[in-house]
Enzyme design. Structure first.
Site, PDB file in Angstrom:
ATOM      1  N   THR A 168      15.640  -8.547  18.325  1.00 43.71           N
ATOM      2  CA  THR A 168      15.425  -7.367  19.172  1.00 43.71           C
ATOM      3  C   THR A 168      13.980  -6.919  19.110  1.00 43.71           C
ATOM      4  O   THR A 168      13.358  -6.629  20.136  1.00 43.71           O
ATOM      5  CB  THR A 168      16.350  -6.218  18.726  1.00 43.71           C
ATOM      6  OG1 THR A 168      17.710  -6.583  18.970  1.00 43.71           O
ATOM      7  CG2 THR A 168      16.031  -4.935  19.490  1.00 43.71           C
ATOM      8  N   CYS A 169      13.407  -6.874  17.901  1.00 40.27           N
ATOM      9  CA  CYS A 169      12.060  -6.354  17.706  1.00 40.27           C
ATOM     10  C   CYS A 169      11.047  -7.038  18.610  1.00 40.27           C
ATOM     11  O   CYS A 169      10.329  -6.397  19.369  1.00 40.27           O
ATOM     12  CB  CYS A 169      11.648  -6.518  16.246  1.00 40.27           C
ATOM     13  SG  CYS A 169       9.926  -6.105  15.920  1.00 40.27           S
ATOM     14  N   HIS A 182     -17.008   7.913   5.966  1.00 37.83           N
ATOM     15  CA  HIS A 182     -17.205   9.074   6.847  1.00 37.83           C
ATOM     16  C   HIS A 182     -18.089   8.667   8.030  1.00 37.83           C
ATOM     17  O   HIS A 182     -19.075   7.952   7.844  1.00 37.83           O
ATOM     18  CB  HIS A 182     -17.897  10.196   6.069  1.00 37.83           C
ATOM     19  CG  HIS A 182     -18.261  11.383   6.917  1.00 37.83           C
ATOM     20  ND1 HIS A 182     -17.341  12.330   7.285  1.00 37.83           N
ATOM     21  CD2 HIS A 182     -19.447  11.753   7.481  1.00 37.83           C
ATOM     22  CE1 HIS A 182     -17.948  13.246   8.029  1.00 37.83           C
ATOM     23  NE2 HIS A 182     -19.227  12.917   8.168  1.00 37.83           N
TER      24      HIS A 182
END
Length: 468
Positions: free
Chosen positions: A42-43, A447
């Site tokens: 299904t995935c 950052h």
């Protein structure tokens, strides 16, 4: 015709194919029986992968119409080409299914196309896709048959106007009005796709909240955000019937879940997403004395069923119905069959909702901690105060870290925001090593990045958050 194997796996989804590949790597003679005609379950075929292709495409479309101008990008004439959008989705699926077949060949796994069933101890009979039959003997049998869509009593799904998650991936046109029955992960993802492409989406949910099982603060924030985007919600409401006699309009009868006056709402398309159920019928379980529970699940102890040398993994046994949970179980099961110490840490299985913003969670929720009486601390950091989120115009949401009040061990993390599906893995690694919130707080992050919100939330557990 009969063939002998060390391991025969019934089902070629994420659990089955990972189990097969790992067993092959460990030197076992392996066969995997799959009835779909393509590997991936299904995935890969009608779930995780195609839905993400549509989510990504629809997000780009909406951004072109609503966000580009704010960033100094002028566009005009942006339109949806639905056939092409669906085609690129299918191309992604096709490439990945063929990739799994390649891995089977690379690791010596025999791929058998057909429907398998247990026919007694050490035997699997297969109705082959070409109409013939084959009998396989096996020292070990692994049941990895996955799950199927749960039907709604009294509602016929034709996959044209009344669709399941499968039909919702291939609609021939964008609905004017879409009614989504069920406010779980799959429904909200697919509903958000069609909302972005132009549909008016109304979500009807039996419970009084969306995303049951997730942290309630996370769910409330998600509902507010989705409502701001245009989704309407009717919570505490049940669907009692769908009248499809009009060829142009579906009439959906609803009423309060607790009882009360009914009303009718209209739609072009109804998407039924009330969950999934284990696919365990017709597998010959009785031939080896296995009896599923009332909901169809097969019980296990470290993947071993009540029948000797018969194993079970994935959606057809207990636990979250998630592809990555099935993958981990497949690998661990193969290792146990090979005499190794396969293990799955069920306390560190993340869940992600790929809406925009994304929603991600791992470990215990605040609701569970409060209910158990366990003392905890929490740190919370909003993306509004994150430098990268502000420059990217993706400031909705927050990161929340929960830690034990005495030991500071991280107990859970809950996030809503851009790309949090990628960010939750950092906390999973920390929890796997039983890290403290201080460990995350004192780990240098680059950052400016969105991941700094995780660090700042961890700082917040002890009250030393530093914003911006």
């Amino acid at each position: 015709m009969s063939d002998s194997f060390d391991v025969v796996i019934i089902g070629g989804g994420p659990g089955g194919y990972n189990c097969a590949i790992r067993a092959g790597q460990l030197g076992l003679k392996v066969a995997c029986v799959e009835m779909r005609g393509t590997l991936g379950g299904t995935c890969l075929n009608v779930g995780c992968i195609p839905s993400k292709a549509l989510l990504h495409a629809s997000e780009l479309y909406e951004a072109a119409n609503t966000e580009f101008a704010k960033m100094g990008i002028k566009t005009s004439g942006v339109e949806v080409d639905l056939p092409t959008m669906l085609s690129q989705k299918d191309e992604a699926v096709d490439g990945l299914t063929k990739g799994v077949e390649f891995l089977f060949k690379k690791n010596g796994v025999k791929y058998i196309k057909g429907k398998g069933r247990i026919a007694g101890t050490g035997q699997v009979d297969v109705d082959l896709a070409d109409g013939a039959s084959q009998s396989l003997s096996a020292k070990h049998i692994v049941i990895a048959t996955g799950s199927e869509v749960t039907p709604l009593p009294g509602v016929d799904i034709d996959e044209k106007r009344v669709v399941s998650s499968t039909g919702a991936l291939s609609l021939e046109k964008i609905p004017g009005k879409l009614i989504l029955i069920g406010a779980g992960v799959i429904g909200l993802e697919l509903g958000s796709v069609w909302r972005r492409l132009g549909a008016e989406v109304t979500v009807v949910e039996y419970l009084d909240r969306i995303l049951p099982g997730m942290d309630s603060e996370l769910a409330k924030t998600a509902q507010r955000t989705l409502k701001k985007q245009g989704m309407e919600f009717k919570l505490g409401t049940k669907v009692t019937g769908i009248d499809n006699s009009d060829p142009d309009t579906l009439k959906v009868s609803i009423e309060p879940a607790a009882g009360g006056d009914s009303e009718t709402i209209e739609a072009d398309t109804v998407l039924v997403c009330i969950g999934r159920r284990p696919y365990t019928e017709g597998l010959g379980l009785e031939s080896v004395g296995i009896e599923p529970d009332a909901r169809g699940f097969i019980s296990n102890s470290h993947f071993q069923t009540s029948a000797e040398n018969v194993w079970v993994i994935g959606d057809c046994t207990h636990g979250p119905m998630l592809a990555h949970k099935a993958e981990d179980e497949g690998v661990a099961c193969a290792e146990r069959i090979a005499g190794k110490a396969g293990h799955v840490n069920y306390g560190v299985i993340p869940g992600v909702v790929y809406t925009a913003p994304e929603i991600a969670s791992v470990g215990l929720t605040e609701d569970e901690l409060k209910e158990s009486g366990r003392k905890y601390k929490k740190g919370k950091f909003p993306f509004q105060a994150n430098s990268r989120a502000r420059t990217n115009h993706t400031t909705d949401g927050f990161v929340k870290i929960l830690a034990d009040a005495e030991t500071d061990e991280i107990l859970g993390a809950h996030m809503i925001g851009a790309n949090v599906g990628e960010m939750i893995g950092e906390v999973c690694v920390a929890m796997e090593f039983r890290a403290a919130s201080e460990d995350l707080a004192r780990t240098c992050h680059p950052h400016p990045t969105l991941t700094e919100a995780v660090r700042q939330a961890a700082m917040g557990v002890e009250g030393w958050t530093m914003q911006a």
